[in-house]
Design an enzyme around this catalytic site. Structure first.
Site, short mmCIF file in Angstrom:
data_model
loop_
_atom_site.label_atom_id
_atom_site.label_comp_id
_atom_site.label_asym_id
_atom_site.label_seq_id
_atom_site.Cartn_x
_atom_site.Cartn_y
_atom_site.Cartn_z
NE ARG A 237 63.39 19.47 32.93
CZ ARG A 237 62.91 18.37 33.46
NH1 ARG A 237 61.75 17.87 33.00
NH2 ARG A 237 63.54 17.73 34.42
CD GLU A 266 57.95 24.16 34.61
OE1 GLU A 266 58.24 23.54 35.67
OE2 GLU A 266 57.87 23.60 33.50
CG HIS A 285 56.89 20.15 35.70
ND1 HIS A 285 58.05 20.85 35.42
CD2 HIS A 285 57.19 18.84 35.46
CE1 HIS A 285 59.00 20.02 35.05
NE2 HIS A 285 58.50 18.79 35.05
#
Length: 323
Positions: A237, A266, A285
């Site tokens: 993360r 993000e 991601h």
């Protein structure tokens, strides 16, 4: 009468049909401007929620007094207050296992791309700069035979260890909450303190879940322990790393580079300093982002939700206290 669920992640036609055969489905498109408002309107009377990437705070949960289960299409559960859900008697499920190998593929792809400067040099060729044989200014660094340091030896960490040891002849170092003798036996891995791992590894791969103890785990001090030729790979993360400290280390070439699939914010802002650095490979991601894996994750979430709503223990229960 069918129970009601709120769906806020698109499903394949087959999975949607499976859901609709057993429960009443209200679809909410969270990408639309009125997505959150429509979700709030749909929560009263909802017995289940199925989706991902939504922070379910207490204000939202207060709108759903009949809620029984939240089926998250993810392995990470940092978007949820597990204690609050448990207090309310709401089950939380996730989708482990099905994304392990794909996410490990992503981690190793970032490792290789950063080490061999694949993205940078592909762009260099595309821009017409390849006019002669390459010299040392464009060389990368080897991966085979190097030291692979894995921070977090769970399912994904072990999958990375297997790739490194069996595929590239790497010496595997790892740090986790406790030693894993089976990993050591399988891959010749060596358990280290975090500081020792950072000081020895040529590649440092982060696979830990985000928690109070791992937020900011890699900061200026830790980056300072890494070898100047080392590369950091983060598929955990974004908040596991102090992003400002990482940018500073990369700008100063304190470490060789970074392969990053996760970020503090993000989507990553277009003006992020990370995107101005030629020693960074940044991906959006994509850890589990393959057609096969995302379908498997969604199927797992559907199975979890339907089991919970039928009074069974769901296969991947996160919240404690249920039999």
């Amino acid at each position: 009468m069918k129970k009601r669920i709120v769906l806020y992640k698109r499903l394949s036609e087959g999975l949607l049909a499976q859901l609709q055969a057993q429960v009443e489905v209200t679809w909410v498109d969270m990408a639309k401007p009125d997505g959150l408002a429509r979700l709030r309107d749909a929560l009263p009377g909802a017995h289940g929620l199925l989706g991902a990437s939504l922070r379910l705070d207490s204000a939202l949960l207060d709108l759903a007094p009949q809620l029984e289960v939240v089926a998250s299409v993810s392995v990470g559960v940092d978007n949820y207050d597990i204690n609050d859900l448990h207090r309310r008697g709401v089950m939380l499920t996730n989708t482990p296992d099905v994304l392990t190998e794909t996410t490990a593929d992503t981690g190793f792809a970032l490792l290789l791309a950063t080490a061999r400067r694949v993205v940078e040099l592909a762009g260099w060729v595309r821009d017409g700069h390849w006019q002669a044989s390459l010299g040392p200014a464009h060389f990368g660094t080897d991966v085979h035979g190097k030291r692979l340091g894995i921070v977090g030896m769970g399912r994904i960490g072990e999958a990375l260890a297997r790739r490194g040891a069996a595929g590239f002849g790497m010496q595997v170092l790892y740090h986790s909450q406790r030693p894993k003798p089976q990993v050591e036996a399988r891959y010749g891995a060596r358990y280290c303190t975090l500081d020792a791992l950072l000081g020895e590894a040529d590649y440092v791969c982060l696979t830990v879940p985000l928690s109070a103890s791992t937020e900011g785990l890699i900061g200026a001090r830790e980056l300072g322990l890494m070898k100047p030729e080392a590369i950091l790979v983060n598929i955990a993360r974004g908040r596991v790393v102090d992003e400002a400290a990482l940018i500073k280390a990369l700008r100063a070439r304190r470490i060789r580079g970074a392969g990053l699939d996760v970020f503090v914010q993000e989507p990553l802002a277009q003006d992020s300093p990370l995107l101005q650095l030629d020693n960074v490979v940044a991906t959006p991601h994509i850890g589990s982002a393959t057609h096969e894996t995302r379908e498997a994750m969604a199927r797992c979430a559907v199975d979890n939700l339907l089991a919970a709503l039928s009074g069974q223990r769901p296969p991947n229960l996160v919240t404690p206290g249920y039999i």
